[in-house]
Design a protein around this motif. Structure first.
Motif, PDB file in Angstrom:
ATOM      1  N   ILE A  96     -24.899   6.511 -99.983  1.00 30.50           N
ATOM      2  CA  ILE A  96     -24.745   6.483-101.392  1.00 30.50           C
ATOM      3  C   ILE A  96     -23.648   5.640-101.527  1.00 30.50           C
ATOM      4  O   ILE A  96     -22.494   5.642-101.012  1.00 30.50           O
ATOM      5  N   ASP A  97     -23.989   4.332-102.141  1.00 34.47           N
ATOM      6  CA  ASP A  97     -23.040   3.141-102.109  1.00 34.47           C
ATOM      7  C   ASP A  97     -22.532   3.020-103.552  1.00 34.47           C
ATOM      8  O   ASP A  97     -23.076   2.418-104.507  1.00 34.47           O
ATOM      9  N   ASN A  98     -21.234   3.505-103.389  1.00 32.51           N
ATOM     10  CA  ASN A  98     -20.506   3.385-104.994  1.00 32.51           C
ATOM     11  C   ASN A  98     -19.346   2.361-104.981  1.00 32.51           C
ATOM     12  O   ASN A  98     -18.641   2.170-105.879  1.00 32.51           O
ATOM     13  N   GLY A  99     -19.397   1.629-103.827  1.00 33.67           N
ATOM     14  CA  GLY A  99     -18.737   0.526-103.625  1.00 33.67           C
ATOM     15  C   GLY A  99     -17.141   0.882-103.552  1.00 33.67           C
ATOM     16  O   GLY A  99     -16.176   0.025-103.711  1.00 33.67           O
ATOM     17  N   SER A 100     -16.893   2.262-102.960  1.00 34.27           N
ATOM     18  CA  SER A 100     -15.478   2.576-102.978  1.00 34.27           C
ATOM     19  C   SER A 100     -15.361   3.629-101.981  1.00 34.27           C
ATOM     20  O   SER A 100     -16.106   4.406-101.366  1.00 34.27           O
ATOM     21  N   TYR A 101     -14.283   3.835-101.570  1.00 32.36           N
ATOM     22  CA  TYR A 101     -13.824   4.925-100.610  1.00 32.36           C
ATOM     23  C   TYR A 101     -13.407   5.952-101.604  1.00 32.36           C
ATOM     24  O   TYR A 101     -12.219   6.157-101.705  1.00 32.36           O
ATOM     25  N   GLY A 102     -14.571   6.886-101.968  1.00 30.39           N
ATOM     26  CA  GLY A 102     -14.180   7.740-103.096  1.00 30.39           C
ATOM     27  C   GLY A 102     -13.233   8.834-102.720  1.00 30.39           C
ATOM     28  O   GLY A 102     -12.466   9.393-103.670  1.00 30.39           O
ATOM     29  N   SER A 103     -13.165   9.350-101.527  1.00 31.86           N
ATOM     30  CA  SER A 103     -12.530  10.480-101.230  1.00 31.86           C
ATOM     31  C   SER A 103     -10.999  10.211-100.929  1.00 31.86           C
ATOM     32  O   SER A 103     -10.013  10.902-100.934  1.00 31.86           O
ATOM     33  N   THR A 104     -10.606   8.984-101.001  1.00 34.11           N
ATOM     34  CA  THR A 104      -9.120   8.526-100.584  1.00 34.11           C
ATOM     35  C   THR A 104      -8.562   7.836-101.904  1.00 34.11           C
ATOM     36  O   THR A 104      -7.480   7.147-101.654  1.00 34.11           O
ATOM     37  N   GLY A 105      -9.327   7.717-102.862  1.00 35.77           N
ATOM     38  CA  GLY A 105      -8.604   7.173-104.378  1.00 35.77           C
ATOM     39  C   GLY A 105      -9.413   6.237-104.767  1.00 35.77           C
ATOM     40  O   GLY A 105      -9.017   5.282-105.778  1.00 35.77           O
ATOM     41  N   ASP A 106     -10.699   5.956-104.561  1.00 36.07           N
ATOM     42  CA  ASP A 106     -11.624   4.925-105.024  1.00 36.07           C
ATOM     43  C   ASP A 106     -11.255   3.426-104.794  1.00 36.07           C
ATOM     44  O   ASP A 106     -11.337   2.714-105.583  1.00 36.07           O
ATOM     45  N   GLN A 107     -10.617   3.295-103.654  1.00 34.86           N
ATOM     46  CA  GLN A 107     -10.266   1.860-103.299  1.00 34.86           C
ATOM     47  C   GLN A 107     -11.560   1.130-102.932  1.00 34.86           C
ATOM     48  O   GLN A 107     -12.602   1.665-102.472  1.00 34.86           O
ATOM     49  N   PRO A 108     -11.688  -0.120-103.239  1.00 37.06           N
ATOM     50  CA  PRO A 108     -13.008  -0.723-102.991  1.00 37.06           C
ATOM     51  C   PRO A 108     -13.422  -1.149-101.858  1.00 37.06           C
ATOM     52  O   PRO A 108     -12.473  -1.313-100.868  1.00 37.06           O
ATOM     53  N   THR A 109     -14.654  -1.074-101.441  1.00 36.10           N
ATOM     54  CA  THR A 109     -15.105  -1.147 -99.891  1.00 36.10           C
ATOM     55  C   THR A 109     -15.815  -2.703-100.039  1.00 36.10           C
ATOM     56  O   THR A 109     -15.981  -2.963-101.326  1.00 36.10           O
ATOM     57  N   TYR A 110     -16.036  -3.259 -98.991  1.00 33.46           N
ATOM     58  CA  TYR A 110     -16.721  -4.607 -98.833  1.00 33.46           C
ATOM     59  C   TYR A 110     -18.015  -4.223 -99.498  1.00 33.46           C
ATOM     60  O   TYR A 110     -18.713  -5.155 -99.848  1.00 33.46           O
ATOM     61  N   ALA A 111     -19.078  -3.245 -99.502  1.00 29.01           N
ATOM     62  CA  ALA A 111     -20.046  -3.041 -99.915  1.00 29.01           C
ATOM     63  C   ALA A 111     -19.990  -3.130-101.562  1.00 29.01           C
ATOM     64  O   ALA A 111     -21.102  -3.616-102.055  1.00 29.01           O
ATOM     65  N   GLY A 112     -19.061  -3.045-102.168  1.00 30.47           N
ATOM     66  CA  GLY A 112     -18.765  -3.120-103.531  1.00 30.47           C
ATOM     67  C   GLY A 112     -18.192  -4.642-103.756  1.00 30.47           C
ATOM     68  O   GLY A 112     -18.276  -4.923-105.029  1.00 30.47           O
ATOM     69  N   LYS A 113     -18.317  -5.469-102.875  1.00 28.22           N
ATOM     70  CA  LYS A 113     -17.934  -6.811-102.890  1.00 28.22           C
ATOM     71  C   LYS A 113     -19.090  -7.710-102.567  1.00 28.22           C
ATOM     72  O   LYS A 113     -20.272  -7.695-102.967  1.00 28.22           O
ATOM     73  N   LYS A 114     -19.184  -8.429-101.437  1.00 32.51           N
ATOM     74  CA  LYS A 114     -20.183  -9.176-100.919  1.00 32.51           C
ATOM     75  C   LYS A 114     -21.015  -8.805 -99.991  1.00 32.51           C
ATOM     76  O   LYS A 114     -22.284  -9.021 -99.534  1.00 32.51           O
ATOM     77  N   THR A 115     -20.713  -7.380 -99.271  1.00 31.58           N
ATOM     78  CA  THR A 115     -21.410  -6.970 -98.085  1.00 31.58           C
ATOM     79  C   THR A 115     -22.574  -6.213 -98.812  1.00 31.58           C
ATOM     80  O   THR A 115     -22.244  -4.998 -99.355  1.00 31.58           O
ATOM     81  N   SER A 116     -24.037  -6.466 -98.387  1.00 28.78           N
ATOM     82  CA  SER A 116     -25.044  -5.528 -98.713  1.00 28.78           C
ATOM     83  C   SER A 116     -25.529  -4.890 -97.597  1.00 28.78           C
ATOM     84  O   SER A 116     -25.829  -5.076 -96.487  1.00 28.78           O
TER      85      SER A 116
END
Length: 184
Positions: A96-116
């Protein structure tokens, strides 16, 4: 749709399957929405849902669904080549790719940026990789369960969390009831 919306729609599809669920809010959401002995909730091992699910699939014949997040897969990047090189046709990895580290405060992940993660899984050698929208996830998982091929599903959704209680069940109880379900 956010992750909890996907889980709500998945419950009728996965409630009779072996499910290994990612640490933190995903496990808490699944526990709150549909606690089942066939659900193994991760309570302290970020990035290992996919690895544990693969090991379980390799060890027995029942279908196994690992529900993971983009942040956790990025944390354990070795899981995708391991999955590709140890194919188990009874294994489904739902990221489930929400582009963030949901459990720690919704900081963006690289999957939410350029990484597919779809492209990464394919580059690692995973052969049956499907990217879908949040609204199509339940149907894609249903088709994967009906199939006989290892499947990696990357479900793209919005970032966001609902308020959920912590899981108060003892980890030993979670493990024991899950293992009884696996053995039955």
């Amino acid at each position: 749709m956010i992750r909890s919306d996907i889980l709500k729609e998945l419950i009728p599809v996965i409630s009779d399957q072996l499910v290994v669920c990612n640490i933190g809010l995903p496990s808490q959401e699944l526990h709150m929405l549909d606690d089942q002995p066939s659900n193994f909730y991760m309570l302290g091992t970020m990035g290992l849902s996919s690895s544990i699910g693969l090991g379980l699939a390799l060890a027995q014949n029942k279908k196994v669904i690992s529900i993971d997040g983009d942040g956790s897969v990025l944390t354990n990047f070795g899981t995708l080549p391991t999955i590709a090189n140890n194919a188990a046709d009874n294994f489904i990895l739902l990221i489930i790719d929400n582009g963030s580290y949901g459990s720690t405060g919704d900081q963006p992940t690289y999957a939410g940026k350029k990484t597919s993660l779809t492209a990464v899984a394919k580059a690692c050698g995973c052969e049956n990789v499907i990217e879908c929208s949040a609204k199509d996830t339940a149907n894609v998982v249903k088709e994967a369960i009906a199939g006989d091929k290892m499947t990696i599903i990357v479900s793209k959704c919005e970032s966001g969390n609902i308020k959920v209680p912590v899981i108060t069940m003892d980890p030993v109880v979670i493990r024991d009831r899950f293992m009884k379900t696996v053995a039955s």
